[in-house]
Design a protein around this motif. Structure first.
Motif, PDB file in Angstrom:
ATOM      1  N   LYS A   5       3.872   4.709  -7.076  1.00 16.76           N
ATOM      2  CA  LYS A   5       3.249   5.851  -6.416  1.00 16.76           C
ATOM      3  C   LYS A   5       3.463   5.768  -4.902  1.00 16.76           C
ATOM      4  CE  LYS A   5      -0.275   6.521  -9.946  1.00 16.76           C
ATOM      5  NZ  LYS A   5       0.690   6.405 -10.959  1.00 16.76           N
ATOM      6  N   LEU A   6       3.945   6.870  -4.343  1.00 19.19           N
ATOM      7  CA  LEU A   6       4.091   6.970  -2.897  1.00 19.19           C
ATOM      8  C   LEU A   6       2.696   6.980  -2.302  1.00 19.19           C
ATOM      9  CD1 LEU A   6       6.036   7.345  -0.514  1.00 19.19           C
ATOM     10  CD2 LEU A   6       5.787   9.794  -0.829  1.00 19.19           C
ATOM     11  N   ARG A   7       2.402   6.026  -1.381  1.00 17.17           N
ATOM     12  CA  ARG A   7       1.046   5.899  -0.868  1.00 17.17           C
ATOM     13  C   ARG A   7       0.929   5.861   0.648  1.00 17.17           C
ATOM     14  NH1 ARG A   7      -0.835   7.913  -4.825  1.00 17.17           N
ATOM     15  NH2 ARG A   7      -1.997   6.798  -6.408  1.00 17.17           N
ATOM     16  N   HIS A   8       2.046   5.686   1.376  1.00 18.85           N
ATOM     17  CA  HIS A   8       1.894   5.765   2.826  1.00 18.85           C
ATOM     18  C   HIS A   8       3.191   6.170   3.505  1.00 18.85           C
ATOM     19  CE1 HIS A   8       3.481   1.557   3.612  1.00 18.85           C
ATOM     20  NE2 HIS A   8       3.868   2.132   4.718  1.00 18.85           N
ATOM     21  N   VAL A   9       3.034   6.755   4.670  1.00 17.39           N
ATOM     22  CA  VAL A   9       4.149   7.062   5.559  1.00 17.39           C
ATOM     23  C   VAL A   9       3.792   6.490   6.922  1.00 17.39           C
ATOM     24  CG1 VAL A   9       4.933   9.117   4.337  1.00 17.39           C
ATOM     25  CG2 VAL A   9       3.231   9.350   6.135  1.00 17.39           C
ATOM     26  N   ALA A  10       4.814   6.098   7.672  1.00 17.38           N
ATOM     27  CA  ALA A  10       4.573   5.460   8.967  1.00 17.38           C
ATOM     28  C   ALA A  10       5.467   6.076  10.037  1.00 17.38           C
ATOM     29  CB  ALA A  10       4.836   3.956   8.865  1.00 17.38           C
ATOM     30  N   PHE A  11       4.855   6.284  11.183  1.00 17.88           N
ATOM     31  CA  PHE A  11       5.560   6.792  12.355  1.00 17.88           C
ATOM     32  C   PHE A  11       5.291   5.854  13.520  1.00 17.88           C
ATOM     33  CE2 PHE A  11       5.018  10.450   9.695  1.00 17.88           C
ATOM     34  CZ  PHE A  11       6.190  11.170   9.867  1.00 17.88           C
ATOM     35  N   ILE A  47      -3.118   9.413   0.432  1.00 20.20           N
ATOM     36  CA  ILE A  47      -1.959   8.930   1.199  1.00 20.20           C
ATOM     37  C   ILE A  47      -2.460   8.390   2.524  1.00 20.20           C
ATOM     38  CG2 ILE A  47       0.187   9.588   2.367  1.00 20.20           C
ATOM     39  CD1 ILE A  47       0.594   9.742  -0.562  1.00 20.20           C
ATOM     40  N   ASN A  48      -1.914   7.255   2.943  1.00 19.68           N
ATOM     41  CA  ASN A  48      -2.262   6.678   4.239  1.00 19.68           C
ATOM     42  C   ASN A  48      -1.196   7.037   5.261  1.00 19.68           C
ATOM     43  OD1 ASN A  48      -4.415   5.519   2.960  1.00 19.68           O
ATOM     44  ND2 ASN A  48      -3.571   3.455   2.958  1.00 19.68           N
ATOM     45  N   LEU A  49      -1.628   7.191   6.485  1.00 20.15           N
ATOM     46  CA  LEU A  49      -0.753   7.485   7.613  1.00 20.15           C
ATOM     47  C   LEU A  49      -0.854   6.323   8.593  1.00 20.15           C
ATOM     48  CD1 LEU A  49       1.065   9.420   9.245  1.00 20.15           C
ATOM     49  CD2 LEU A  49      -1.038  10.458  10.146  1.00 20.15           C
ATOM     50  N   ALA A  50       0.253   5.616   8.775  1.00 17.98           N
ATOM     51  CA  ALA A  50       0.313   4.512   9.730  1.00 17.98           C
ATOM     52  C   ALA A  50       0.905   5.050  11.026  1.00 17.98           C
ATOM     53  CB  ALA A  50       1.175   3.377   9.186  1.00 17.98           C
ATOM     54  N   LEU A  51       0.146   4.940  12.105  1.00 18.83           N
ATOM     55  CA  LEU A  51       0.617   5.344  13.431  1.00 18.83           C
ATOM     56  C   LEU A  51       0.860   4.056  14.208  1.00 18.83           C
ATOM     57  CD1 LEU A  51      -1.925   8.234  13.998  1.00 18.83           C
ATOM     58  CD2 LEU A  51       0.479   8.424  13.281  1.00 18.83           C
ATOM     59  N   PHE A  67       8.204   4.465   4.634  1.00 15.55           N
ATOM     60  CA  PHE A  67       7.198   4.920   3.685  1.00 15.55           C
ATOM     61  C   PHE A  67       6.922   3.778   2.726  1.00 15.55           C
ATOM     62  CE2 PHE A  67      11.406   6.198   2.411  1.00 15.55           C
ATOM     63  CZ  PHE A  67      11.499   5.886   1.062  1.00 15.55           C
ATOM     64  N   GLY A  68       5.910   3.915   1.883  1.00 13.19           N
ATOM     65  CA  GLY A  68       5.566   2.803   1.007  1.00 13.19           C
ATOM     66  C   GLY A  68       5.083   3.236  -0.353  1.00 13.19           C
ATOM     67  N   PHE A  69       5.404   2.409  -1.347  1.00 18.82           N
ATOM     68  CA  PHE A  69       4.997   2.634  -2.728  1.00 18.82           C
ATOM     69  C   PHE A  69       4.056   1.533  -3.190  1.00 18.82           C
ATOM     70  CE2 PHE A  69       8.994   4.925  -2.636  1.00 18.82           C
ATOM     71  CZ  PHE A  69       8.759   6.018  -3.450  1.00 18.82           C
ATOM     72  N   THR A  70       3.058   1.917  -3.964  1.00 19.16           N
ATOM     73  CA  THR A  70       2.251   0.968  -4.706  1.00 19.16           C
ATOM     74  C   THR A  70       2.915   0.824  -6.069  1.00 19.16           C
ATOM     75  OG1 THR A  70       0.223   1.654  -3.606  1.00 19.16           O
ATOM     76  CG2 THR A  70      -0.024   0.472  -5.678  1.00 19.16           C
ATOM     77  N   VAL A  71       3.154  -0.416  -6.481  1.00 19.80           N
ATOM     78  CA  VAL A  71       3.813  -0.683  -7.761  1.00 19.80           C
ATOM     79  C   VAL A  71       2.990  -1.679  -8.566  1.00 19.80           C
ATOM     80  CG1 VAL A  71       6.122  -0.215  -6.846  1.00 19.80           C
ATOM     81  CG2 VAL A  71       5.244  -2.554  -6.814  1.00 19.80           C
ATOM     82  N   GLU A  72       3.188  -1.674  -9.864  1.00 20.09           N
ATOM     83  CA  GLU A  72       2.481  -2.607 -10.733  1.00 20.09           C
ATOM     84  C   GLU A  72       3.043  -4.021 -10.594  1.00 20.09           C
ATOM     85  OE1 GLU A  72       2.420  -2.875 -15.433  1.00 20.09           O
ATOM     86  OE2 GLU A  72       1.358  -1.103 -14.676  1.00 20.09           O
ATOM     87  N   SER A  73       4.383  -4.138 -10.461  1.00 19.39           N
ATOM     88  CA  SER A  73       5.029  -5.444 -10.406  1.00 19.39           C
ATOM     89  C   SER A  73       6.218  -5.400  -9.448  1.00 19.39           C
ATOM     90  CB  SER A  73       5.502  -5.854 -11.802  1.00 19.39           C
ATOM     91  OG  SER A  73       6.362  -6.964 -11.732  1.00 19.39           O
ATOM     92  N   PHE A 111      11.499   1.039   3.166  1.00 18.70           N
ATOM     93  CA  PHE A 111      10.249   1.345   2.501  1.00 18.70           C
ATOM     94  C   PHE A 111       9.570   0.053   2.085  1.00 18.70           C
ATOM     95  CE2 PHE A 111      13.450   1.615  -0.797  1.00 18.70           C
ATOM     96  CZ  PHE A 111      12.894   1.012  -1.917  1.00 18.70           C
ATOM     97  N   ASP A 112       8.244   0.146   1.938  1.00 18.64           N
ATOM     98  CA  ASP A 112       7.431  -1.005   1.566  1.00 18.64           C
ATOM     99  C   ASP A 112       7.079  -0.933   0.091  1.00 18.64           C
ATOM    100  OD1 ASP A 112       7.380  -1.916   4.186  1.00 18.64           O
ATOM    101  OD2 ASP A 112       5.436  -1.019   4.630  1.00 18.64           O
ATOM    102  N   LEU A 113       6.836  -2.115  -0.481  1.00 21.35           N
ATOM    103  CA  LEU A 113       6.337  -2.241  -1.849  1.00 21.35           C
ATOM    104  C   LEU A 113       5.073  -3.083  -1.802  1.00 21.35           C
ATOM    105  CD1 LEU A 113       9.665  -3.077  -3.703  1.00 21.35           C
ATOM    106  CD2 LEU A 113       8.478  -0.864  -3.656  1.00 21.35           C
ATOM    107  N   SER A 114       4.041  -2.629  -2.498  1.00 14.61           N
ATOM    108  CA  SER A 114       2.782  -3.348  -2.512  1.00 14.61           C
ATOM    109  C   SER A 114       2.158  -3.292  -3.895  1.00 14.61           C
ATOM    110  CB  SER A 114       1.818  -2.749  -1.500  1.00 14.61           C
ATOM    111  OG  SER A 114       0.555  -3.365  -1.597  1.00 14.61           O
ATOM    112  N   GLU A 115       1.649  -4.430  -4.346  1.00 12.63           N
ATOM    113  CA  GLU A 115       0.897  -4.452  -5.599  1.00 12.63           C
ATOM    114  C   GLU A 115      -0.580  -4.175  -5.357  1.00 12.63           C
ATOM    115  OE1 GLU A 115       1.695  -8.081  -7.715  1.00 12.63           O
ATOM    116  OE2 GLU A 115       3.835  -7.616  -7.904  1.00 12.63           O
TER     117      GLU A 115
END
Length: 127
Positions: A5-11, A47-51, A67-73, A111-115
């Motif tokens: 799931k797409l969960r954040h974007v960063a600028f 969705i989170n916004l990283a400034l 941008f970043g995704f939350t993943v199961e594994s 892009f980031d990946l996070s569990e």
């Protein structure tokens, strides 16, 4: 496995505090974290916004950063990415509590990946 799931974007921004106030006032976003470097992190609850505060001594330009995704594994996703011909995601520095891995797509976009998700680990369990 559940779908990532797409969960954040960063600028990267010149004035993170001013930008955060804009998004809080104009779009009712909630501020949930401020880094020591002045970076501000907001959420709309989904969705989170990283400034990310621009650093004058940095070569990183202002504007869209990643941008970043939350993943199961992460290992499962990483194996699929390698099989698709892109580099294996790498561990993020430990001073980055919002994502465990950094990856790159075929055109070089980060892009980031996070569990655990994109709130600080101590808050992720409650959200």
């Amino acid at each position: 496995m559940t779908r990532p799931k797409l969960r954040h974007v960063a600028f990267v921004v010149r004035d993170a505090a001013k930008m955060a106030e804009f998004y809080r006032q104009q779009l009712d976003m909630d501020l949930f974290h401020v880094d020591p470097d002045g970076s501000h992190f907001l959420t709309d609850g989904y969705i989170n916004l990283a400034l990310i505060q621009h650093q004058l001594d940095s070569e990183t330009p202002t504007g869209f950063n990643h941008f970043g995704f939350t993943v199961e594994s992460v290992p499962t996703v990483a194996d699929r990415m390698v099989a698709a011909g892109v580099p294996r995601p790498v561990t993020r520095p430990t001073d980055r509590p919002f994502a465990e891995y950094r990856a790159i797509d075929p055109e070089g976009n980060w892009f980031d990946l996070s569990e655990h998700g994109f709130l600080p680990p101590d808050r992720a369990a409650t959200s």
